[in-house]
Design a protein around this motif. Structure first.
Motif, PDB file in Angstrom:
ATOM      1  N   ALA A   1       4.714  -6.845  -1.703  1.00 52.60           N
ATOM      2  CA  ALA A   1       5.829  -6.367  -0.877  1.00 52.60           C
ATOM      3  C   ALA A   1       5.306  -5.168  -0.102  1.00 52.60           C
ATOM      4  O   ALA A   1       4.338  -4.549  -0.507  1.00 52.60           O
TER       5      ALA A   1
ATOM      6  N   SER B   1      -4.957   3.212 -11.955  1.00 48.50           N
ATOM      7  CA  SER B   1      -5.727   2.930 -10.739  1.00 48.50           C
ATOM      8  C   SER B   1      -7.019   3.717 -10.650  1.00 48.50           C
ATOM      9  O   SER B   1      -8.023   3.203 -10.189  1.00 48.50           O
TER      10      SER B   1
ATOM     11  N   TYR C   1      -2.395  12.857  -9.900  1.00 45.45           N
ATOM     12  CA  TYR C   1      -1.550  13.279  -8.762  1.00 45.45           C
ATOM     13  C   TYR C   1      -0.918  14.636  -9.041  1.00 45.45           C
ATOM     14  O   TYR C   1      -0.845  15.500  -8.162  1.00 45.45           O
TER      15      TYR C   1
ATOM     16  N   ASP D   1       7.328   2.628  -6.989  1.00 43.15           N
ATOM     17  CA  ASP D   1       6.055   3.310  -6.862  1.00 43.15           C
ATOM     18  C   ASP D   1       5.771   4.008  -8.177  1.00 43.15           C
ATOM     19  O   ASP D   1       6.696   4.303  -8.936  1.00 43.15           O
TER      20      ASP D   1
HETATM   21  O1  LIG Z   1      -4.422   7.051  -1.829  1.00 43.43           O
HETATM   22  C1  LIG Z   1      -3.563   7.446  -2.635  1.00 43.43           C
HETATM   23  O2  LIG Z   1      -3.807   7.916  -3.746  1.00 43.43           O
HETATM   24  C2  LIG Z   1      -2.101   7.326  -2.259  1.00 43.43           C
HETATM   25  C3  LIG Z   1      -1.618   5.955  -2.490  1.00 43.43           C
HETATM   26  C4  LIG Z   1      -0.111   5.759  -2.533  1.00 43.43           C
HETATM   27  C5  LIG Z   1       0.676   5.607  -3.724  1.00 43.43           C
HETATM   28  N1  LIG Z   1       1.953   5.363  -3.347  1.00 43.43           N
HETATM   29  C6  LIG Z   1       2.044   5.315  -1.987  1.00 43.43           C
HETATM   30  C7  LIG Z   1       0.772   5.622  -1.460  1.00 43.43           C
HETATM   31  C8  LIG Z   1       0.476   5.778   0.021  1.00 43.43           C
HETATM   32  C9  LIG Z   1       0.086   4.508   0.701  1.00 43.43           C
HETATM   33  O3  LIG Z   1       0.021   3.441   0.067  1.00 43.43           O
HETATM   34  O4  LIG Z   1      -0.120   4.600   1.912  1.00 43.43           O
HETATM   35  C10 LIG Z   1       3.275   5.009  -1.241  1.00 43.43           C
HETATM   36  C11 LIG Z   1       3.698   3.575  -1.298  1.00 43.43           C
HETATM   37  N2  LIG Z   1       3.972   2.867  -2.448  1.00 43.43           N
HETATM   38  C12 LIG Z   1       4.360   1.580  -2.123  1.00 43.43           C
HETATM   39  C13 LIG Z   1       4.372   1.483  -0.695  1.00 43.43           C
HETATM   40  C14 LIG Z   1       4.749   0.242   0.071  1.00 43.43           C
HETATM   41  C15 LIG Z   1       3.501  -0.392   0.651  1.00 43.43           C
HETATM   42  O5  LIG Z   1       2.425  -0.291   0.029  1.00 43.43           O
HETATM   43  O6  LIG Z   1       3.588  -0.947   1.753  1.00 43.43           O
HETATM   44  C16 LIG Z   1       3.955   2.718  -0.194  1.00 43.43           C
HETATM   45  C17 LIG Z   1       3.851   3.151   1.234  1.00 43.43           C
HETATM   46  C18 LIG Z   1       5.165   3.719   1.615  1.00 43.43           C
HETATM   47  C19 LIG Z   1       5.329   3.890   3.082  1.00 43.43           C
HETATM   48  O7  LIG Z   1       4.576   4.675   3.689  1.00 43.43           O
HETATM   49  O8  LIG Z   1       6.204   3.203   3.629  1.00 43.43           O
HETATM   50  C20 LIG Z   1       4.813   0.524  -3.067  1.00 43.43           C
HETATM   51  C21 LIG Z   1       4.062   0.336  -4.317  1.00 43.43           C
HETATM   52  N3  LIG Z   1       3.258   1.246  -4.964  1.00 43.43           N
HETATM   53  C22 LIG Z   1       2.704   0.641  -6.065  1.00 43.43           C
HETATM   54  C23 LIG Z   1       3.218  -0.662  -6.175  1.00 43.43           C
HETATM   55  C24 LIG Z   1       2.850  -1.668  -7.237  1.00 43.43           C
HETATM   56  C25 LIG Z   1       1.789  -2.624  -6.727  1.00 43.43           C
HETATM   57  O9  LIG Z   1       0.711  -2.168  -6.313  1.00 43.43           O
HETATM   58  O10 LIG Z   1       2.008  -3.848  -6.741  1.00 43.43           O
HETATM   59  C26 LIG Z   1       4.094  -0.845  -5.104  1.00 43.43           C
HETATM   60  C27 LIG Z   1       5.027  -2.015  -4.859  1.00 43.43           C
HETATM   61  C28 LIG Z   1       4.404  -3.133  -4.167  1.00 43.43           C
HETATM   62  C29 LIG Z   1       5.267  -4.346  -4.270  1.00 43.43           C
HETATM   63  O11 LIG Z   1       6.456  -4.268  -4.598  1.00 43.43           O
HETATM   64  O12 LIG Z   1       4.697  -5.421  -4.009  1.00 43.43           O
HETATM   65  C30 LIG Z   1       1.825   1.249  -7.057  1.00 43.43           C
HETATM   66  C31 LIG Z   1       1.027   2.431  -6.680  1.00 43.43           C
HETATM   67  N4  LIG Z   1       1.365   3.523  -5.904  1.00 43.43           N
HETATM   68  C32 LIG Z   1       0.300   4.414  -5.844  1.00 43.43           C
HETATM   69  C33 LIG Z   1      -0.728   3.885  -6.672  1.00 43.43           C
HETATM   70  C34 LIG Z   1      -2.044   4.578  -6.906  1.00 43.43           C
HETATM   71  C35 LIG Z   1      -3.184   3.895  -6.321  1.00 43.43           C
HETATM   72  C36 LIG Z   1      -3.151   3.265  -4.928  1.00 43.43           C
HETATM   73  O13 LIG Z   1      -2.301   3.482  -4.123  1.00 43.43           O
HETATM   74  O14 LIG Z   1      -4.042   2.497  -4.614  1.00 43.43           O
HETATM   75  C37 LIG Z   1      -0.267   2.675  -7.190  1.00 43.43           C
HETATM   76  C38 LIG Z   1      -0.972   1.730  -8.118  1.00 43.43           C
HETATM   77  C39 LIG Z   1      -1.989   0.904  -7.402  1.00 43.43           C
HETATM   78  O15 LIG Z   1      -1.711   0.351  -6.330  1.00 43.43           O
HETATM   79  O16 LIG Z   1      -3.112   0.832  -7.945  1.00 43.43           O
HETATM   80  C40 LIG Z   1       0.243   5.699  -5.140  1.00 43.43           C
END
Ligand SMILES: O=C(O)CCc1c2[nH]c(c1CC(=O)O)Cc1[nH]c(c(CC(=O)O)c1CCC(=O)O)Cc1[nH]c(c(CC(=O)O)c1CCC(=O)O)Cc1[nH]c(c(CCC(=O)O)c1CC(=O)O)C2
Length: 359
Positions: free
Chosen positions: A41, A218, A163, A88
Protein backbone atom coordinates in the motif's frame (compact mmCIF):
# COMPACT_ATOMS: atom_id res chain seq x y z
CA UNK A 1 -1.51 -25.07 19.81
CA UNK A 2 -5.18 -24.24 19.29
CA UNK A 3 -6.42 -20.69 18.88
CA UNK A 4 -8.11 -19.36 21.99
CA UNK A 5 -11.47 -18.50 20.45
CA UNK A 6 -12.34 -15.86 23.03
CA UNK A 7 -9.29 -13.73 22.15
CA UNK A 8 -10.03 -13.60 18.40
CA UNK A 9 -13.80 -13.46 18.03
CA UNK A 10 -13.73 -11.43 14.81
CA UNK A 11 -11.87 -14.02 12.80
CA UNK A 12 -13.92 -16.95 14.01
CA UNK A 13 -16.25 -16.66 11.03
CA UNK A 14 -13.52 -16.15 8.40
CA UNK A 15 -12.65 -19.22 6.42
CA UNK A 16 -8.93 -18.94 5.73
CA UNK A 17 -8.31 -22.68 5.44
CA UNK A 18 -7.50 -22.31 1.73
CA UNK A 19 -5.02 -19.45 2.20
CA UNK A 20 -1.71 -20.23 0.40
CA UNK A 21 -0.03 -17.53 2.52
CA UNK A 22 -1.04 -19.14 5.82
CA UNK A 23 -0.22 -22.64 4.52
CA UNK A 24 3.31 -21.58 3.54
CA UNK A 25 3.73 -19.67 6.83
CA UNK A 26 2.92 -22.95 8.63
CA UNK A 27 5.63 -24.76 6.68
CA UNK A 28 3.47 -26.37 4.04
CA UNK A 29 3.69 -26.21 0.26
CA UNK A 30 0.41 -24.87 -1.17
CA UNK A 31 -0.55 -25.53 -4.83
CA UNK A 32 0.70 -22.08 -5.86
CA UNK A 33 3.41 -19.85 -4.44
CA UNK A 34 1.96 -17.08 -2.24
CA UNK A 35 3.11 -13.47 -2.65
CA UNK A 36 2.69 -10.11 -0.96
CA UNK A 37 4.96 -7.03 -0.91
CA UNK A 38 6.27 -4.97 1.97
CA UNK A 39 4.92 -1.42 1.43
CA UNK A 40 2.41 -2.74 -1.09
CA UNK A 41 0.00 0.00 0.00
CA UNK A 42 1.23 3.54 -0.35
CA UNK A 43 2.89 5.88 -2.74
CA UNK A 44 3.34 3.46 -5.63
CA UNK A 45 -0.45 3.43 -6.11
CA UNK A 46 -2.29 6.35 -7.79
CA UNK A 47 -5.47 5.47 -5.84
CA UNK A 48 -3.46 5.85 -2.60
CA UNK A 49 -2.04 9.22 -3.66
CA UNK A 50 -5.56 10.41 -4.52
CA UNK A 51 -6.98 9.33 -1.15
CA UNK A 52 -4.06 10.79 0.84
CA UNK A 53 -4.17 14.19 -0.97
CA UNK A 54 -3.92 16.83 1.77
CA UNK A 55 -4.08 14.30 4.61
CA UNK A 56 -0.91 14.01 6.74
CA UNK A 57 0.47 10.47 7.12
CA UNK A 58 -0.19 10.21 10.86
CA UNK A 59 -3.74 11.49 10.47
CA UNK A 60 -4.37 8.74 7.92
CA UNK A 61 -2.88 6.17 10.32
CA UNK A 62 -5.50 7.03 13.00
CA UNK A 63 -8.50 7.11 10.63
CA UNK A 64 -10.25 3.69 10.55
CA UNK A 65 -11.84 4.20 7.12
CA UNK A 66 -8.54 5.33 5.58
CA UNK A 67 -6.67 2.43 7.17
CA UNK A 68 -9.17 -0.08 5.80
CA UNK A 69 -9.41 1.38 2.31
CA UNK A 70 -5.64 1.90 1.85
CA UNK A 71 -4.90 -1.62 3.12
CA UNK A 72 -7.34 -3.16 0.65
CA UNK A 73 -6.18 -1.16 -2.41
CA UNK A 74 -3.21 -3.42 -3.30
CA UNK A 75 -5.27 -6.56 -2.68
CA UNK A 76 -7.86 -5.32 -5.14
CA UNK A 77 -5.33 -4.17 -7.72
CA UNK A 78 -2.64 -6.87 -7.57
CA UNK A 79 -4.46 -9.91 -6.16
CA UNK A 80 -1.76 -10.46 -3.51
CA UNK A 81 -2.22 -13.34 -1.04
CA UNK A 82 -2.11 -11.19 2.10
CA UNK A 83 -2.98 -7.66 3.14
CA UNK A 84 -0.63 -5.73 5.41
CA UNK A 85 -2.27 -3.38 7.81
CA UNK A 86 -1.66 0.23 6.68
CA UNK A 87 0.21 1.94 9.47
CA UNK A 88 3.79 2.78 10.36
CA UNK A 89 6.29 1.51 12.90
CA UNK A 90 6.09 4.85 14.79
CA UNK A 91 2.28 4.74 15.20
CA UNK A 92 2.36 2.99 18.62
CA UNK A 93 4.92 5.57 19.81
CA UNK A 94 2.57 8.35 18.76
CA UNK A 95 -0.33 6.56 20.47
CA UNK A 96 1.77 6.34 23.65
CA UNK A 97 2.11 10.14 23.57
CA UNK A 98 5.69 10.44 22.28
CA UNK A 99 6.20 13.49 20.07
CA UNK A 100 7.08 11.91 16.70
CA UNK A 101 6.06 13.25 13.31
CA UNK A 102 6.42 11.68 9.86
CA UNK A 103 7.91 14.37 7.68
CA UNK A 104 7.39 13.92 3.91
CA UNK A 105 10.71 13.23 2.20
CA UNK A 106 12.48 12.52 5.51
CA UNK A 107 10.58 9.97 7.57
CA UNK A 108 10.00 9.81 11.34
CA UNK A 109 11.35 12.82 13.26
CA UNK A 110 11.46 12.78 17.07
CA UNK A 111 11.02 16.13 18.87
CA UNK A 112 13.05 15.16 21.96
CA UNK A 113 15.57 12.40 21.22
CA UNK A 114 16.08 9.88 24.03
CA UNK A 115 19.77 9.86 24.96
CA UNK A 116 20.06 9.39 28.72
CA UNK A 117 18.63 7.47 31.66
CA UNK A 118 16.15 10.19 32.62
CA UNK A 119 14.75 10.43 29.10
CA UNK A 120 14.42 6.63 28.88
CA UNK A 121 12.57 6.57 32.22
CA UNK A 122 10.14 9.22 30.96
CA UNK A 123 9.06 7.01 28.05
CA UNK A 124 5.33 6.42 28.57
CA UNK A 125 3.67 3.03 28.45
CA UNK A 126 1.14 2.42 25.71
CA UNK A 127 -2.41 2.42 27.07
CA UNK A 128 -4.26 0.01 24.72
CA UNK A 129 -7.27 2.37 24.72
CA UNK A 130 -5.18 4.92 22.79
CA UNK A 131 -5.03 2.41 19.94
CA UNK A 132 -8.79 2.20 19.51
CA UNK A 133 -9.06 4.17 16.22
CA UNK A 134 -6.26 2.05 14.77
CA UNK A 135 -7.85 -1.21 15.92
CA UNK A 136 -11.23 -0.06 14.59
CA UNK A 137 -9.46 0.00 11.22
CA UNK A 138 -8.36 -3.61 11.79
CA UNK A 139 -11.94 -4.64 12.65
CA UNK A 140 -13.28 -3.00 9.47
CA UNK A 141 -10.62 -4.80 7.49
CA UNK A 142 -11.46 -8.20 8.83
CA UNK A 143 -15.06 -7.65 7.77
CA UNK A 144 -14.08 -6.46 4.29
CA UNK A 145 -11.14 -8.67 3.37
CA UNK A 146 -13.11 -11.83 2.66
CA UNK A 147 -10.68 -14.71 2.34
CA UNK A 148 -7.50 -12.65 2.27
CA UNK A 149 -5.49 -12.90 5.50
CA UNK A 150 -4.38 -9.74 7.29
CA UNK A 151 -0.81 -9.24 8.53
CA UNK A 152 -0.36 -6.98 11.55
CA UNK A 153 3.06 -5.50 12.28
CA UNK A 154 5.26 -3.60 14.69
CA UNK A 155 8.77 -2.18 14.72
CA UNK A 156 11.21 -4.18 16.84
CA UNK A 157 12.87 -2.55 19.88
CA UNK A 158 16.23 -1.91 18.14
CA UNK A 159 14.75 -0.25 15.06
CA UNK A 160 12.33 1.86 17.13
CA UNK A 161 15.13 2.78 19.56
CA UNK A 162 17.33 3.87 16.66
CA UNK A 163 14.74 6.47 15.61
CA UNK A 164 14.26 7.67 19.20
CA UNK A 165 17.99 7.94 19.94
CA UNK A 166 19.12 9.39 16.59
CA UNK A 167 16.07 11.67 16.43
CA UNK A 168 15.26 10.54 12.89
CA UNK A 169 16.46 8.24 10.11
CA UNK A 170 20.16 7.34 10.26
CA UNK A 171 22.57 5.43 8.07
CA UNK A 172 25.26 4.82 10.67
CA UNK A 173 23.44 4.53 14.02
CA UNK A 174 26.40 6.16 15.79
CA UNK A 175 24.49 7.47 18.80
CA UNK A 176 22.53 4.24 19.12
CA UNK A 177 25.63 2.05 19.15
CA UNK A 178 27.46 4.45 21.46
CA UNK A 179 24.62 4.36 23.99
CA UNK A 180 24.32 0.59 23.75
CA UNK A 181 27.98 0.03 24.56
CA UNK A 182 28.64 2.94 26.94
CA UNK A 183 25.46 2.81 28.98
CA UNK A 184 24.09 -0.71 28.61
CA UNK A 185 21.66 -0.30 31.51
CA UNK A 186 20.06 2.75 29.85
CA UNK A 187 19.93 0.83 26.56
CA UNK A 188 18.25 -2.20 28.14
CA UNK A 189 15.76 0.02 29.99
CA UNK A 190 14.84 1.79 26.73
CA UNK A 191 14.67 -1.40 24.65
CA UNK A 192 12.57 -3.07 27.35
CA UNK A 193 10.06 -0.22 27.32
CA UNK A 194 9.87 -0.36 23.51
CA UNK A 195 9.35 -4.11 23.68
CA UNK A 196 6.36 -3.49 25.95
CA UNK A 197 4.91 -1.00 23.45
CA UNK A 198 5.42 -3.44 20.55
CA UNK A 199 3.69 -6.23 22.50
CA UNK A 200 0.65 -4.05 23.20
CA UNK A 201 0.48 -3.00 19.53
CA UNK A 202 0.81 -6.55 18.16
CA UNK A 203 -1.58 -8.16 20.64
CA UNK A 204 -4.15 -5.44 19.94
CA UNK A 205 -3.97 -6.11 16.20
CA UNK A 206 -4.30 -9.87 16.54
CA UNK A 207 -7.13 -9.61 19.04
CA UNK A 208 -8.88 -7.28 16.57
CA UNK A 209 -8.49 -9.88 13.81
CA UNK A 210 -5.00 -9.94 12.26
CA UNK A 211 -4.06 -13.43 11.06
CA UNK A 212 -0.26 -13.12 11.14
CA UNK A 213 2.29 -10.63 12.45
CA UNK A 214 5.56 -9.26 11.12
CA UNK A 215 8.17 -7.79 13.45
CA UNK A 216 10.26 -5.29 11.48
CA UNK A 217 13.81 -5.01 12.76
CA UNK A 218 14.67 -3.14 9.60
CA UNK A 219 18.07 -1.84 10.72
CA UNK A 220 19.32 -4.79 12.83
CA UNK A 221 21.68 -5.68 9.98
CA UNK A 222 23.84 -2.74 11.09
CA UNK A 223 24.88 -4.78 14.15
CA UNK A 224 27.48 -7.48 14.66
CA UNK A 225 26.21 -10.87 15.75
CA UNK A 226 27.68 -10.25 19.22
CA UNK A 227 25.87 -6.94 19.54
CA UNK A 228 22.66 -8.48 18.27
CA UNK A 229 22.81 -11.34 20.77
CA UNK A 230 23.69 -9.17 23.75
CA UNK A 231 21.63 -6.04 23.17
CA UNK A 232 18.76 -6.92 20.87
CA UNK A 233 17.81 -10.58 20.80
CA UNK A 234 16.44 -10.72 24.39
CA UNK A 235 14.07 -7.81 23.71
CA UNK A 236 12.85 -9.07 20.32
CA UNK A 237 12.45 -12.56 21.83
CA UNK A 238 10.27 -11.04 24.52
CA UNK A 239 8.05 -9.40 21.87
CA UNK A 240 7.70 -12.55 19.76
CA UNK A 241 7.25 -14.71 22.87
CA UNK A 242 4.46 -12.47 24.13
CA UNK A 243 2.32 -13.21 21.06
CA UNK A 244 3.09 -16.94 20.89
CA UNK A 245 -0.15 -17.88 22.67
CA UNK A 246 -2.21 -16.10 19.98
CA UNK A 247 -1.22 -18.86 17.55
CA UNK A 248 -0.63 -16.68 14.48
CA UNK A 249 2.52 -17.04 12.34
CA UNK A 250 5.27 -14.64 13.37
CA UNK A 251 7.47 -13.21 10.59
CA UNK A 252 10.77 -11.57 11.59
CA UNK A 253 12.43 -9.31 9.03
CA UNK A 254 15.39 -6.99 8.69
CA UNK A 255 17.67 -5.59 5.97
CA UNK A 256 21.30 -6.72 5.61
CA UNK A 257 20.80 -9.48 8.18
CA UNK A 258 22.84 -12.23 6.46
CA UNK A 259 25.17 -12.52 9.47
CA UNK A 260 22.40 -12.70 12.05
CA UNK A 261 19.68 -14.76 10.34
CA UNK A 262 19.92 -17.75 12.74
CA UNK A 263 19.77 -15.42 15.76
CA UNK A 264 16.71 -13.69 14.34
CA UNK A 265 15.04 -17.07 13.99
CA UNK A 266 16.06 -17.98 17.52
CA UNK A 267 14.23 -14.87 18.75
CA UNK A 268 11.01 -16.72 18.01
CA UNK A 269 10.31 -16.41 14.28
CA UNK A 270 8.08 -18.88 12.46
CA UNK A 271 9.04 -17.22 9.17
CA UNK A 272 12.41 -15.56 8.49
CA UNK A 273 12.31 -12.55 6.16
CA UNK A 274 15.43 -12.36 3.97
CA UNK A 275 16.63 -9.34 2.01
CA UNK A 276 18.05 -9.61 -1.53
CA UNK A 277 21.70 -9.97 -0.52
CA UNK A 278 21.48 -13.62 0.53
CA UNK A 279 20.03 -16.16 -1.94
CA UNK A 280 17.22 -18.11 -0.28
CA UNK A 281 18.97 -21.49 -0.57
CA UNK A 282 22.02 -19.99 1.12
CA UNK A 283 19.75 -18.48 3.82
CA UNK A 284 18.30 -21.96 4.40
CA UNK A 285 21.82 -23.38 4.64
CA UNK A 286 22.74 -20.79 7.29
CA UNK A 287 19.50 -21.40 9.19
CA UNK A 288 20.05 -25.17 9.33
CA UNK A 289 23.84 -25.22 9.88
CA UNK A 290 23.47 -26.68 13.38
CA UNK A 291 20.83 -29.26 12.57
CA UNK A 292 17.82 -26.97 12.98
CA UNK A 293 14.64 -28.00 11.10
CA UNK A 294 14.14 -26.47 7.63
CA UNK A 295 12.77 -22.93 8.02
CA UNK A 296 10.01 -21.00 6.30
CA UNK A 297 11.48 -18.05 4.44
CA UNK A 298 10.02 -14.87 2.97
CA UNK A 299 11.61 -12.84 0.18
CA UNK A 300 13.64 -11.72 -1.67
CA UNK A 301 13.48 -9.86 -5.00
CA UNK A 302 15.72 -6.78 -4.99
CA UNK A 303 13.29 -3.79 -5.00
CA UNK A 304 15.69 -1.89 -7.28
CA UNK A 305 15.15 -4.49 -10.01
CA UNK A 306 11.48 -3.49 -10.29
CA UNK A 307 12.92 -0.77 -12.55
CA UNK A 308 14.61 -3.34 -14.83
CA UNK A 309 13.21 -4.75 -18.07
CA UNK A 310 10.58 -7.48 -17.76
CA UNK A 311 12.87 -10.35 -18.92
CA UNK A 312 15.29 -9.45 -16.11
CA UNK A 313 12.50 -9.41 -13.54
CA UNK A 314 11.04 -12.67 -14.81
CA UNK A 315 14.39 -14.46 -14.62
CA UNK A 316 14.93 -13.14 -11.08
CA UNK A 317 11.46 -14.25 -9.93
CA UNK A 318 12.03 -17.75 -11.33
CA UNK A 319 15.50 -18.00 -9.76
CA UNK A 320 14.16 -16.92 -6.35
CA UNK A 321 11.24 -19.37 -6.52
CA UNK A 322 13.66 -22.20 -7.41
CA UNK A 323 16.05 -21.27 -4.56
CA UNK A 324 13.09 -21.00 -2.17
CA UNK A 325 12.37 -24.69 -2.72
CA UNK A 326 15.18 -25.44 -0.25
CA UNK A 327 12.88 -24.14 2.53
CA UNK A 328 9.98 -25.87 4.26
CA UNK A 329 7.75 -23.07 3.02
CA UNK A 330 8.32 -19.95 0.91
CA UNK A 331 6.35 -16.71 0.82
CA UNK A 332 7.44 -14.62 -2.15
CA UNK A 333 8.14 -10.94 -1.37
CA UNK A 334 10.65 -8.23 -2.12
CA UNK A 335 13.89 -7.97 -0.16
CA UNK A 336 12.52 -4.72 1.32
CA UNK A 337 9.65 -2.31 0.66
CA UNK A 338 8.19 -1.26 -2.70
CA UNK A 339 10.03 1.93 -3.78
CA UNK A 340 7.54 4.84 -4.12
CA UNK A 341 8.32 5.30 -7.85
CA UNK A 342 7.49 1.71 -8.84
CA UNK A 343 5.02 1.27 -11.69
CA UNK A 344 2.06 -0.61 -10.19
CA UNK A 345 1.62 -2.69 -13.36
CA UNK A 346 5.03 -4.27 -12.73
CA UNK A 347 3.85 -5.50 -9.34
CA UNK A 348 0.64 -6.94 -10.82
CA UNK A 349 2.72 -8.77 -13.41
CA UNK A 350 5.05 -10.18 -10.74
CA UNK A 351 2.00 -11.48 -8.82
CA UNK A 352 0.67 -13.20 -11.98
CA UNK A 353 4.05 -14.80 -12.63
CA UNK A 354 4.51 -15.97 -9.01
CA UNK A 355 0.99 -17.44 -9.05
CA UNK A 356 1.90 -19.52 -12.10
CA UNK A 357 4.65 -21.19 -10.03
CA UNK A 358 4.27 -24.12 -7.64
CA UNK A 359 4.08 -23.36 -3.92
O1 LIG B 1 14.67 6.03 5.86
C1 LIG B 1 14.07 5.99 6.95
O2 LIG B 1 14.52 5.51 7.99
C2 LIG B 1 12.66 6.54 7.02
C3 LIG B 1 11.69 5.56 6.50
C4 LIG B 1 10.23 5.78 6.85
C5 LIG B 1 9.50 5.08 7.87
N1 LIG B 1 8.21 5.50 7.81
C6 LIG B 1 8.05 6.40 6.80
C7 LIG B 1 9.32 6.64 6.23
C8 LIG B 1 9.58 7.66 5.14
C9 LIG B 1 9.42 7.13 3.75
O3 LIG B 1 9.10 5.95 3.56
O4 LIG B 1 9.60 7.95 2.85
C10 LIG B 1 6.77 7.01 6.42
C11 LIG B 1 5.82 6.08 5.72
N2 LIG B 1 5.35 4.89 6.22
C12 LIG B 1 4.48 4.31 5.31
C13 LIG B 1 4.37 5.21 4.20
C14 LIG B 1 3.51 4.95 2.99
C15 LIG B 1 4.39 4.58 1.81
O5 LIG B 1 5.44 3.95 2.02
O6 LIG B 1 4.04 4.95 0.68
C16 LIG B 1 5.21 6.29 4.45
C17 LIG B 1 5.41 7.52 3.63
C18 LIG B 1 4.40 8.51 4.07
C19 LIG B 1 4.25 9.66 3.13
O7 LIG B 1 5.22 10.41 2.94
O8 LIG B 1 3.15 9.77 2.56
C20 LIG B 1 3.70 3.06 5.50
C21 LIG B 1 4.37 1.90 6.10
N3 LIG B 1 5.49 1.89 6.90
C22 LIG B 1 5.82 0.59 7.19
C23 LIG B 1 4.84 -0.26 6.63
C24 LIG B 1 4.84 -1.76 6.70
C25 LIG B 1 5.43 -2.36 5.43
O9 LIG B 1 6.58 -2.05 5.09
O10 LIG B 1 4.75 -3.17 4.77
C26 LIG B 1 3.92 0.56 5.98
C27 LIG B 1 2.60 0.15 5.36
C28 LIG B 1 2.71 -0.32 3.99
C29 LIG B 1 1.45 -1.01 3.58
O11 LIG B 1 0.40 -0.87 4.21
O12 LIG B 1 1.55 -1.73 2.57
C30 LIG B 1 6.90 0.12 8.03
C31 LIG B 1 8.08 0.99 8.24
N4 LIG B 1 8.16 2.35 8.42
C32 LIG B 1 9.48 2.74 8.61
C33 LIG B 1 10.26 1.55 8.61
C34 LIG B 1 11.75 1.53 8.82
C35 LIG B 1 12.51 1.15 7.64
C36 LIG B 1 12.17 1.66 6.24
O13 LIG B 1 11.44 2.57 6.02
O14 LIG B 1 12.68 1.10 5.28
C37 LIG B 1 9.39 0.48 8.39
C38 LIG B 1 9.71 -0.98 8.30
C39 LIG B 1 10.30 -1.34 6.98
O15 LIG B 1 9.78 -0.94 5.93
O16 LIG B 1 11.33 -2.05 7.01
C40 LIG B 1 10.00 4.09 8.85
Amino acid sequence: MSTPAQSRPRTAHRDLAGSPFLAAARGRRPARLPVWFMRQAGRSLPEYRALREGVPMLQACFDPEMIAEITIQPVRRHGVDAAIFFSDIVVPLVAAGIDVDIVPGTGPVVAEPVRDAAAARRLPELDPRRLEPVLDGTRLLVERLGQTPLIGFAGAPFTLASYLIEGGPSRTFERTKALMHSEPEVWHDLAGRLAGIAVTFLRGQVEAGADAVQLFDSWAGALTLREYREFVLPHSARVLGAVADLDVPRIHFGVGTGEILPAMREAGADVVGVDWRVPLDEAVRRLTAHGEPAPVVQGNLDPALLQASWPVIEAEVRRIAAEGRAAAGHIFNLGHGVPPGTGPEVLTRVVELVHSLEG
